[in-house]
Design a protein around this motif. Structure first.
Motif, PDB file in Angstrom:
ATOM      1  N   GLN A  59       0.821  -1.217   0.000  1.00 58.58           N
ATOM      2  CA  GLN A  59       0.000   0.000   0.000  1.00 58.58           C
ATOM      3  C   GLN A  59       0.856   1.268   0.000  1.00 58.58           C
ATOM      4  O   GLN A  59       0.367   2.342   0.324  1.00 58.58           O
ATOM      5  CB  GLN A  59      -0.926   0.002   1.226  1.00 58.58           C
ATOM      6  N   GLN A  60       2.151   1.148  -0.335  1.00 56.68           N
ATOM      7  CA  GLN A  60       3.062   2.288  -0.292  1.00 56.68           C
ATOM      8  C   GLN A  60       3.733   2.506  -1.642  1.00 56.68           C
ATOM      9  O   GLN A  60       4.094   1.550  -2.327  1.00 56.68           O
ATOM     10  CB  GLN A  60       4.142   2.065   0.761  1.00 56.68           C
ATOM     11  N   LEU A  61       3.912   3.770  -1.982  1.00 56.04           N
ATOM     12  CA  LEU A  61       4.583   4.162  -3.211  1.00 56.04           C
ATOM     13  C   LEU A  61       5.662   5.178  -2.853  1.00 56.04           C
ATOM     14  O   LEU A  61       5.382   6.176  -2.188  1.00 56.04           O
ATOM     15  CB  LEU A  61       3.576   4.788  -4.185  1.00 56.04           C
ATOM     16  N   THR A  62       6.894   4.893  -3.263  1.00 54.15           N
ATOM     17  CA  THR A  62       8.001   5.820  -3.037  1.00 54.15           C
ATOM     18  C   THR A  62       8.547   6.231  -4.389  1.00 54.15           C
ATOM     19  O   THR A  62       8.840   5.381  -5.235  1.00 54.15           O
ATOM     20  CB  THR A  62       9.102   5.157  -2.185  1.00 54.15           C
ATOM     21  N   LEU A  63       8.647   7.554  -4.597  1.00 55.34           N
ATOM     22  CA  LEU A  63       9.083   8.117  -5.875  1.00 55.34           C
ATOM     23  C   LEU A  63      10.219   9.106  -5.660  1.00 55.34           C
ATOM     24  O   LEU A  63      10.280   9.770  -4.612  1.00 55.34           O
ATOM     25  CB  LEU A  63       7.928   8.864  -6.542  1.00 55.34           C
ATOM     26  N   HIS A  64      11.091   9.232  -6.665  1.00 53.78           N
ATOM     27  CA  HIS A  64      12.180  10.207  -6.637  1.00 53.78           C
ATOM     28  C   HIS A  64      12.230  10.908  -7.995  1.00 53.78           C
ATOM     29  O   HIS A  64      12.030  10.273  -9.033  1.00 53.78           O
ATOM     30  CB  HIS A  64      13.514   9.528  -6.354  1.00 53.78           C
ATOM     31  N   SER A  65      12.512  12.193  -7.981  1.00 53.21           N
ATOM     32  CA  SER A  65      12.552  12.956  -9.234  1.00 53.21           C
ATOM     33  C   SER A  65      13.690  12.470 -10.127  1.00 53.21           C
ATOM     34  O   SER A  65      14.783  12.168  -9.659  1.00 53.21           O
ATOM     35  CB  SER A  65      12.706  14.455  -8.944  1.00 53.21           C
ATOM     36  N   THR A  66      13.368  12.384 -11.419  1.00 54.76           N
ATOM     37  CA  THR A  66      14.380  12.057 -12.428  1.00 54.76           C
ATOM     38  C   THR A  66      14.593  13.235 -13.374  1.00 54.76           C
ATOM     39  O   THR A  66      15.607  13.285 -14.068  1.00 54.76           O
ATOM     40  CB  THR A  66      13.985  10.808 -13.239  1.00 54.76           C
ATOM     41  N   PRO A  90      -5.481   2.126   6.266  1.00 55.67           N
ATOM     42  CA  PRO A  90      -6.620   1.209   6.399  1.00 55.67           C
ATOM     43  C   PRO A  90      -7.981   1.905   6.406  1.00 55.67           C
ATOM     44  O   PRO A  90      -8.977   1.327   5.987  1.00 55.67           O
ATOM     45  CB  PRO A  90      -6.357   0.499   7.734  1.00 55.67           C
ATOM     46  N   ASP A  91      -8.027   3.181   6.843  1.00 59.53           N
ATOM     47  CA  ASP A  91      -9.298   3.911   6.878  1.00 59.53           C
ATOM     48  C   ASP A  91      -9.668   4.507   5.518  1.00 59.53           C
ATOM     49  O   ASP A  91     -10.661   5.216   5.384  1.00 59.53           O
ATOM     50  CB  ASP A  91      -9.269   5.000   7.941  1.00 59.53           C
ATOM     51  N   GLY A  92      -8.847   4.236   4.483  1.00 58.97           N
ATOM     52  CA  GLY A  92      -9.136   4.722   3.140  1.00 58.97           C
ATOM     53  C   GLY A  92      -8.533   6.071   2.820  1.00 58.97           C
ATOM     54  O   GLY A  92      -8.601   6.515   1.673  1.00 58.97           O
ATOM     55  N   LYS A  93      -7.942   6.738   3.807  1.00 61.10           N
ATOM     56  CA  LYS A  93      -7.288   8.019   3.529  1.00 61.10           C
ATOM     57  C   LYS A  93      -5.927   7.777   2.898  1.00 61.10           C
ATOM     58  O   LYS A  93      -5.278   6.769   3.147  1.00 61.10           O
ATOM     59  CB  LYS A  93      -7.145   8.821   4.819  1.00 61.10           C
ATOM     60  N   LEU A  94      -5.512   8.720   2.082  1.00 64.73           N
ATOM     61  CA  LEU A  94      -4.238   8.644   1.395  1.00 64.73           C
ATOM     62  C   LEU A  94      -3.310   9.693   2.006  1.00 64.73           C
ATOM     63  O   LEU A  94      -3.659  10.874   2.048  1.00 64.73           O
ATOM     64  CB  LEU A  94      -4.450   8.929  -0.095  1.00 64.73           C
ATOM     65  N   GLU A  95      -2.161   9.267   2.507  1.00 64.83           N
ATOM     66  CA  GLU A  95      -1.194  10.200   3.079  1.00 64.83           C
ATOM     67  C   GLU A  95      -0.018  10.353   2.134  1.00 64.83           C
ATOM     68  O   GLU A  95       0.453   9.378   1.548  1.00 64.83           O
ATOM     69  CB  GLU A  95      -0.700   9.707   4.437  1.00 64.83           C
ATOM     70  N   ILE A 113       0.502  15.607   3.741  1.00 64.40           N
ATOM     71  CA  ILE A 113      -0.886  15.863   3.364  1.00 64.40           C
ATOM     72  C   ILE A 113      -1.695  14.594   3.551  1.00 64.40           C
ATOM     73  O   ILE A 113      -1.226  13.499   3.244  1.00 64.40           O
ATOM     74  CB  ILE A 113      -0.967  16.283   1.875  1.00 64.40           C
ATOM     75  N   THR A 114      -2.921  14.750   4.046  1.00 66.33           N
ATOM     76  CA  THR A 114      -3.862  13.647   4.115  1.00 66.33           C
ATOM     77  C   THR A 114      -5.011  13.956   3.174  1.00 66.33           C
ATOM     78  O   THR A 114      -5.654  15.005   3.304  1.00 66.33           O
ATOM     79  CB  THR A 114      -4.389  13.436   5.553  1.00 66.33           C
TER      80      THR A 114
END
Length: 119
Positions: A59-66, A90-95, A113-114
Motif C-alpha cells: 500500500q506504499q509508493l516511493t518516488l524520486h525525481s528524475t 486502512p481507513d481509506g485516507k491517502l497520506e 498531506i492527508t
C-alpha cells in the motif's frame, strides 16, 4: 509492442484551519505493465514540472525525481530534487509526504498531506 497503463490525477492541498489553497498539482501516473514500476508526470501551480519514478510495494509508493523543469520566472531558491512517499491507510485516507532539496539545502520534508475521497 508495449502497452502502458496511465491515469490522470489532481491533488489540491488546503490549510487545515483557514481552508486557503496551498498547493495544487495535476498530471499522469504511468504504470509499467508486469512490474511494480510507477512514474508521475506532474505540473504544479508554482510553475514546476517534474517526472518522478519509483516502485509500488503493498500500500506504499516511493518516488524520486528524475527530471525537473520550471518557468523562467519561478521563485528562488530553485527545487533541485523531490521525493514522495504515498501510503493508503486502512481507513481509506491517502497520506503523502513530500521532501524537497533546494539550492544549497539538503532533502528535507516539505509537506505532509492527508487526502480523502470526495464524490
Amino acid at each position: 509492442m508495449h502497452l502502458y497503463l496511465f491515469t490522470y490525477f489532481r491533488f489540491n492541498a488546503f490549510h487545515a484551519e483557514s481552508k486557503k489553497p496551498l498547493h495544487r498539482e495535476c498530471g499522469f501516473i504511468r504504470l509499467q505493465p508486469g512490474t511494480n514500476r510507477v512514474a508521475f508526470i506532474i505540473a504544479q501551480n508554482s510553475g514546476l514540472v517534474e517526472i518522478e519514478e519509483g516502485e509500488l510495494t503493498g500500500q506504499q509508493l516511493t518516488l524520486h525525481s528524475t527530471a525537473l523543469a520550471r518557468t523562467s520566472f519561478a521563485k528562488q531558491p530553485y527545487v533541485q530534487q523531490i521525493s514522495r512517499h504515498i501510503q493508503l491507510k486502512p481507513d481509506g485516507k491517502l497520506e503523502q509526504t513530500i521532501s524537497m532539496a533546494l539550492e544549497g539545502q539538503p532533502l528535507t520534508q516539505h509537506l505532509h498531506i492527508t487526502y480523502r475521497r470526495t464524490d
